[in-house]
Enzyme design. Sequence first.
Site, short mmCIF file in Angstrom:
data_model
loop_
_atom_site.label_atom_id
_atom_site.label_comp_id
_atom_site.label_asym_id
_atom_site.label_seq_id
_atom_site.Cartn_x
_atom_site.Cartn_y
_atom_site.Cartn_z
N GLU A 88 -4.89 2.92 1.35
CA GLU A 88 -4.75 1.46 1.36
C GLU A 88 -3.42 1.02 0.74
O GLU A 88 -2.80 0.07 1.22
CB GLU A 88 -5.91 0.80 0.60
CG GLU A 88 -7.24 0.90 1.32
CD GLU A 88 -7.24 0.24 2.69
OE1 GLU A 88 -6.38 -0.62 2.94
OE2 GLU A 88 -8.10 0.61 3.51
N LEU A 131 8.77 5.64 2.85
CA LEU A 131 7.71 4.63 3.03
C LEU A 131 8.17 3.25 2.58
O LEU A 131 7.63 2.24 3.00
CB LEU A 131 6.47 5.01 2.21
CG LEU A 131 5.41 5.86 2.91
CD1 LEU A 131 4.32 6.23 1.92
CD2 LEU A 131 4.79 5.13 4.09
N GLY A 132 9.18 3.22 1.68
CA GLY A 132 9.69 1.94 1.20
C GLY A 132 8.77 1.30 0.16
O GLY A 132 7.71 1.83 -0.17
N ARG A 136 -10.00 8.55 6.92
CA ARG A 136 -11.39 8.19 7.17
C ARG A 136 -12.31 9.41 7.20
O ARG A 136 -13.50 9.28 7.46
CB ARG A 136 -11.50 7.45 8.49
CG ARG A 136 -10.99 6.03 8.39
CD ARG A 136 -11.28 5.27 9.66
NE ARG A 136 -10.86 3.89 9.52
CZ ARG A 136 -10.82 3.04 10.54
NH1 ARG A 136 -11.16 3.43 11.75
NH2 ARG A 136 -10.43 1.79 10.35
N THR A 149 3.20 -1.10 5.70
CA THR A 149 3.65 0.03 6.53
C THR A 149 2.63 0.23 7.66
O THR A 149 1.43 0.15 7.45
CB THR A 149 3.76 1.32 5.69
OG1 THR A 149 4.53 1.03 4.52
CG2 THR A 149 4.45 2.43 6.44
#
Length: 370
Positions: A60, A103-104, A48, A66
């Site tokens: 995003e 992170l998968g 941000r 996650t």
Amino acid sequence: MAAQRKRSQATDSGDSANLIGRAIADPVDLRRRLAAWYARAKRDLPWRRSRDPYRVWVSEIMLQQTQVERVKDFFIRFMNRFPSVQDLAAANEQAVLKHWEGLGYYRRARQLHAASKAIVAEHGGEFPRTVAGLMELPGIGRYTAGAIASIALDLPAPIVEANSRRVIARLAGHDKPVGGTGDEPIWALASMLVPRKGAGMFNQALMDLGAMVCTPTRPLCDRCPVAVSCAARREGRVDEIPVIVAARATKRLRERAIVLRHGDRVLVAQRGKGEWWEGLWDFPREPVGTAAGGKSKGRSLGRVTYTVTHHRIECMVVERRARVPAKAVARQRWVKVTALAALAMTAPGRQIVGLLVATEGRPGPRFDRE
Ligand code: SF4
């Protein structure tokens, strides 16, 4: 049939209209209250700190499936390695997957990479400036396009994700199942609510409210800035909304991973197209129960368990010694144990490396009991 379809469409749009009418007696007041709350309570998140569409997009994509806390460090590392869309487009896929490791859902990384190439090759390195244009890029759906358009480009685009869906459903007292096509009334309401100016701030405020106040269980209604507009609270139905359809039952599977070893090298295999973790490295598998008596020759290193979609998988890990190195076939490679850390590996593959390192030099049972 056509008449039935027409009736159903009329009911759908009627539902949306009712929903909107019930919830939004005063949307201006709701936006004002939400903005005031966001100004003092918003989360300080690394993505941000700038409205660069590239940073918004990467964050995003990482945030899909996650948790925010988990994404923070990954995001910073990823940005350090690929600071611009041009850097990402120029990287090779293995480097991108390596920075995604842990992170998968690696399909996200591959699509991110493919989209970066398209942005550079077809859009001169600039993001399309419409929701429809953004949605033409690989891996960018309605939600992600809305997030980039509103947060980075200040376009009045709505978003619906888990947090904002819950807030909107409760505000509206919407007691029909949500998710998939059930989200259409929520999208209709989000479109009506999103302001023409400051859409990014409004959308982020909705998400923060869902994450911090309007939580799935025990929402803090007494401290909610928009409680006066909330139908669920007024009607005492906060615990019943949103209506979530039960997830698919978990399926349990068993498998055996083979750590074939020659000296200080082990054989690894790359996951093929269409497989889970496509493009990542892991140890070869064999079905459980193929060896005589259901047992497998070799030294047991232990077992790992992991979850993929609705599958819960128990994987027995067996080390076998090869007197001569078997010829590595396509998508296989002999790699030094010390070099495994640099490979982009699947989550179970990385767990197996952990077992291998932990049991190095230790005798184990000759057979894996299955
Ligand atoms: Fe959510 Fe409660 Fe606020 Fe309604 S009043 S939006 S249920 S926190």
